[in-house]
Design a protein around this motif. Structure first.
Motif, short mmCIF file in Angstrom:
data_model
loop_
_atom_site.label_atom_id
_atom_site.label_comp_id
_atom_site.label_asym_id
_atom_site.label_seq_id
_atom_site.Cartn_x
_atom_site.Cartn_y
_atom_site.Cartn_z
N LEU A 1 0.83 -1.21 0.00
CA LEU A 1 0.00 0.00 0.00
C LEU A 1 0.86 1.25 0.00
O LEU A 1 1.84 1.35 0.75
N LEU A 2 0.48 2.19 -0.85
CA LEU A 2 1.03 3.54 -0.83
C LEU A 2 -0.07 4.48 -0.38
O LEU A 2 -1.15 4.51 -0.97
N TRP A 3 0.22 5.24 0.69
CA TRP A 3 -0.75 6.20 1.21
C TRP A 3 -0.26 7.60 0.84
O TRP A 3 0.83 8.01 1.21
N ILE A 4 -1.09 8.33 0.10
CA ILE A 4 -0.77 9.69 -0.30
C ILE A 4 -1.72 10.66 0.41
O ILE A 4 -2.90 10.37 0.57
N GLU A 5 -1.18 11.78 0.84
CA GLU A 5 -2.00 12.84 1.44
C GLU A 5 -1.57 14.15 0.80
O GLU A 5 -0.46 14.62 1.05
N THR A 6 -2.43 14.72 -0.02
CA THR A 6 -2.05 15.94 -0.73
C THR A 6 -3.26 16.83 -0.98
O THR A 6 -4.26 16.35 -1.51
N PRO A 7 -3.21 18.10 -0.55
CA PRO A 7 -2.19 18.73 0.29
C PRO A 7 -2.14 18.05 1.66
O PRO A 7 -3.15 17.55 2.15
N SER A 8 -0.96 18.09 2.26
CA SER A 8 -0.77 17.36 3.51
C SER A 8 -1.09 18.23 4.72
O SER A 8 -1.19 19.46 4.63
N ASN A 9 -1.24 17.56 5.85
CA ASN A 9 -1.63 18.20 7.10
C ASN A 9 -0.52 18.05 8.13
O ASN A 9 -0.19 16.91 8.50
N PRO A 10 0.12 19.11 8.60
CA PRO A 10 -0.27 20.52 8.44
C PRO A 10 0.68 21.34 7.55
O PRO A 10 0.56 22.55 7.49
N MET A 11 1.63 20.68 6.87
CA MET A 11 2.67 21.42 6.16
C MET A 11 2.28 21.78 4.73
O MET A 11 3.06 22.43 4.03
N LEU A 12 1.09 21.35 4.28
CA LEU A 12 0.60 21.68 2.95
C LEU A 12 1.58 21.27 1.86
O LEU A 12 1.73 21.95 0.84
N LYS A 13 2.23 20.11 2.05
CA LYS A 13 3.09 19.58 1.00
C LYS A 13 2.23 19.01 -0.12
O LYS A 13 1.13 18.51 0.12
N ILE A 14 2.76 19.05 -1.32
CA ILE A 14 2.04 18.56 -2.49
C ILE A 14 2.76 17.34 -3.05
O ILE A 14 3.98 17.38 -3.27
N SER A 15 2.02 16.27 -3.25
CA SER A 15 2.55 15.04 -3.86
C SER A 15 1.95 14.88 -5.25
O SER A 15 0.76 15.13 -5.45
#
Length: 369
Positions: free
Chosen positions: A132-146
């Motif tokens: 499994l690959l888990w992506i979070e974009t925008p991320s919490n809390p640094m607002l990183k973009i994947s």
């Protein structure tokens, strides 16, 4: 149907004999046996069925499952994995789900946390048992973009399933299933609910395959399902989702620009700013940049706390996505093991008048000298 039309007309059923325009709440926990009847509300309920159909349509998937919280939705994915599976997850992962992996699944699953805003880190993290690959974009809390397209393409080369947490963007601004993801996860508590009065979560799948059947089994047998009333409230709230999100994003962009130019701000994290390192990727996969931003106050954590306490229209509270503006020093909430900078403030920009929000923030900065 266009999104706005679908959000209003999708899912709901006009039932006999009165053909009510708004689907009534079905509170019964059990149903009389007959051919094709529902059996028990933990397994199926008319209001949850309507919500799940609507969510699947909005995210352009084949099916959806609604849960009692976002954490319950995320946990269902982890529970559906074979024992000993390896997960690649973002280092800047929502701390509630990260805590599950670190504490609740530490003897059942393996996990590597890495910065997925750099796709090369995924290649380094993949192991023979990665499932499994888990992506979070925008991320919490640094607002990183994947980069969803690139990461999913890399994962599929190794037959790795991909889940994307789409809570910050919502399907108004981003559709991960169309970008290659297999599943989308939401904390429905946030923008879907939109009024800080519903706790819920959801998963939407591209294909109703065997893995999805495992997730539905976890949902129905485990029983962490939404009540009929919460399902009703979510369907009602989603009707205004598109318009709320546009307001949130417009306000967030203006406040991010204001903060980016402020002498007492060290750095602003918002993908709508052209200086954001993920701006170009965000622009390629999002139609709007959302209503969440974070920023670093110049000074100590105490200065950030003082700024927050001086605000009138921003409530110092956890969560996000409501019509009211919420603000917090995120590290203070995440606890002693957090990697979030101690002077970082996360802001969920609400729908108050923009002039009031900007004036309030400007006055608060005077409090920190």
């Amino acid at each position: 149907m266009k999104f706005e039309t679908l959000a209003i007309h999708g899912g709901e059923k006009k039932s006999a004999p009165h053909r009510a325009v708004v689907q009534p709440i079905t509170l019964s926990t059990t149903f009389e046996h007959h051919e094709e009847s529902l059996i028990y509300s933990r397994s199926q309920n008319p209001n949850r069925m309507a919500l799940e159909e609507l969510l699947a349509q909005l995210e352009k998937g084949s099916a959806a499952a609604a849960f009692s919280s976002g954490n319950a939705a995320g946990m269902a994915v982890f529970q559906a994995l074979p024992l000993g599976s390896h997960i690649v997850a973002p280092s800047d992962m929502y701390h509630g789900l990260k805590k599950q992996l670190v504490e609740l699944f530490k003897d059942k699953l393996e996990v590597t946390f890495t910065d997925l805003s750099d796709p090369e880190n995924l290649e380094k993290a993949i192991q023979p048992n990665t499932k499994l690959l888990w992506i979070e974009t925008p991320s919490n809390p640094m607002l990183k973009i994947s980069d969803i397209r690139r990461l999913t393409k890399m994962a599929k080369e190794d037959d790795i399933r991909v889940v994307c947490d789409n809570t910050f963007a919502t399907p108004v601004f981003q559709n991960p299933l169309e970008l290659g993801a297999d599943l989308v996860m939401h904390s429905a508590t946030k923008y879907f609910g939109g009024h800080s009065d519903i706790l819920g979560g959801a998963l939407i799948t591209k294909k109703s395959d065997e893995f999805w059947k495992q997730i539905v089994n976890v949902q129905q047998t485990g029983g962490a399902v939404l009540s009929p009333f919460d399902c009703y409230l979510l369907v009602r709230s989603i009707k205004t989702l598109a318009y709320r999100m546009r307001g949130h994003a417009e306000h967030a962009g203006m406040i991010a620009t204001f903060l980016d130019q402020h002498p007492k701000v060290e750095r602003v994290f918002y993908p709508g700013l052209t200086a954001h390192p993920g701006h170009d990727v965000a622009k390629s996969q999002m139609t709007g940049f959302g209503g969440i931003l974070s920023f670093l106050v110049k000074g100590k954590p105490e200065d950030a706390d003082k700024l927050i306490s001086s605000l009138k229209y921003y409530t110092n509270a956890t969560s996000l996505g409501g019509v009211e503006s919420l603000i917090e020093r995120r590290a203070a909430v995440e606890g002693p093991d957090t990697k979030t900078p101690q002077n970082l403030i996360r802001l969920s920009v609400g729908l108050e008048h923009l002039d009031d929000l900007l004036e309030d923030m400007e006055k608060a900065f005077y409090s920190i000298g």
